[in-house]
Design a protein around this motif. Structure first.
Motif, mmCIF file in Angstrom:
data_model
loop_
_atom_site.group_PDB
_atom_site.id
_atom_site.type_symbol
_atom_site.label_atom_id
_atom_site.label_comp_id
_atom_site.label_asym_id
_atom_site.label_seq_id
_atom_site.Cartn_x
_atom_site.Cartn_y
_atom_site.Cartn_z
ATOM 1 N N ARG A 27 -50.871 -7.265 4.474
ATOM 2 C CA ARG A 27 -49.708 -7.971 4.311
ATOM 3 C C ARG A 27 -48.561 -6.984 3.652
ATOM 4 N NH1 ARG A 27 -51.008 -12.194 0.641
ATOM 5 N NH2 ARG A 27 -48.977 -12.905 0.570
ATOM 6 N N SER A 81 -41.145 -4.773 7.520
ATOM 7 C CA SER A 81 -40.386 -6.058 7.715
ATOM 8 C C SER A 81 -40.734 -6.835 9.097
ATOM 9 C CB SER A 81 -38.703 -5.729 8.136
ATOM 10 O OG SER A 81 -38.439 -5.392 6.802
ATOM 11 N N ALA A 124 -42.659 -9.285 11.523
ATOM 12 C CA ALA A 124 -42.483 -10.856 11.613
ATOM 13 C C ALA A 124 -43.925 -11.475 11.438
ATOM 14 C CB ALA A 124 -41.898 -11.267 13.142
ATOM 15 N N GLN A 161 -44.638 -13.903 8.661
ATOM 16 C CA GLN A 161 -44.413 -15.513 8.912
ATOM 17 C C GLN A 161 -45.309 -16.288 9.444
ATOM 18 O OE1 GLN A 161 -41.880 -16.171 6.989
ATOM 19 N NE2 GLN A 161 -41.889 -13.855 6.631
ATOM 20 N N GLN A 162 -46.422 -15.707 9.936
ATOM 21 C CA GLN A 162 -47.418 -16.579 10.667
ATOM 22 C C GLN A 162 -48.195 -17.521 9.829
ATOM 23 O OE1 GLN A 162 -50.113 -14.686 13.664
ATOM 24 N NE2 GLN A 162 -48.688 -12.939 13.545
ATOM 25 N N ARG A 163 -48.361 -18.562 10.291
ATOM 26 C CA ARG A 163 -49.106 -19.706 9.453
ATOM 27 C C ARG A 163 -50.468 -19.176 8.971
ATOM 28 N NH1 ARG A 163 -49.492 -25.114 8.199
ATOM 29 N NH2 ARG A 163 -51.423 -26.348 8.579
ATOM 30 N N LYS A 184 -50.254 -16.875 5.665
ATOM 31 C CA LYS A 184 -49.738 -17.716 4.664
ATOM 32 C C LYS A 184 -51.042 -18.590 4.197
ATOM 33 C CE LYS A 184 -45.110 -17.958 5.867
ATOM 34 N NZ LYS A 184 -43.888 -18.107 5.084
ATOM 35 N N ARG A 207 -43.115 -12.646 -3.078
ATOM 36 C CA ARG A 207 -42.434 -13.694 -3.380
ATOM 37 C C ARG A 207 -40.999 -13.648 -4.171
ATOM 38 N NH1 ARG A 207 -46.418 -18.469 -4.650
ATOM 39 N NH2 ARG A 207 -47.625 -18.405 -2.780
#
Length: 126
Positions: A24, A31, A33, A36-38, A41, A91
């Motif tokens: 991560r 940067s 993408a 942003q995958q489910r 997270k 975050r």
């Protein structure tokens, strides 16, 4: 559950947790993408729940506890710092250098926790 199986689960979850944290961070630096995958997270929470559950179970099984045993106290303190740095990195870090710096510092803290676990010595650098 046997001590050996429980320790295997704990160590495996430590490795998975770190590898996902490392990945991560690399994605954050680039940067990507992918961040942003489910699954990206959700999986850290699943893995870290297994990790924490196995850690608590191990402490009960071996009858060594934070605040009573210095090495476990150091691990818990390190874990809290690691979590704070990870949250800053992914975050709440306001700038790119803060995010990357927190990610790097979190890795240093992670390896301190691992060294304390291996040596049962919280003062490994003294």
């Amino acid at each position: 559950m046997s001590y050996t199986v429980l320790k295997f689960i704990h160590i495996s979850s430590v490795i998975l947790s770190y590898l996902l944290f490392l990945t991560r961070g690399i994605w954050m630096i680039h940067s990507s993408a992918q961040l942003q995958q489910r699954w990206v997270k959700i999986m850290p929470h699943v893995i870290d729940t297994v990790l924490l559950t196995s850690a608590i179970t191990l402490t009960v099984l071996i009858q060594q506890y934070p605040l009573a045993d210095a090495w476990l106290t150091a691990k818990v303190a390190g874990l809290l710092l690691y979590i704070g740095l990870g949250i800053t990195a992914f975050r709440f870090g306001k700038t790119y250098p803060i995010k990357v710096g927190a990610w790097i510092m979190a890795q240093i803290v992670f390896f301190y926790i691992v060294l304390v676990a291996l040596t049962k010595n919280p003062a490994i650098f003294l």
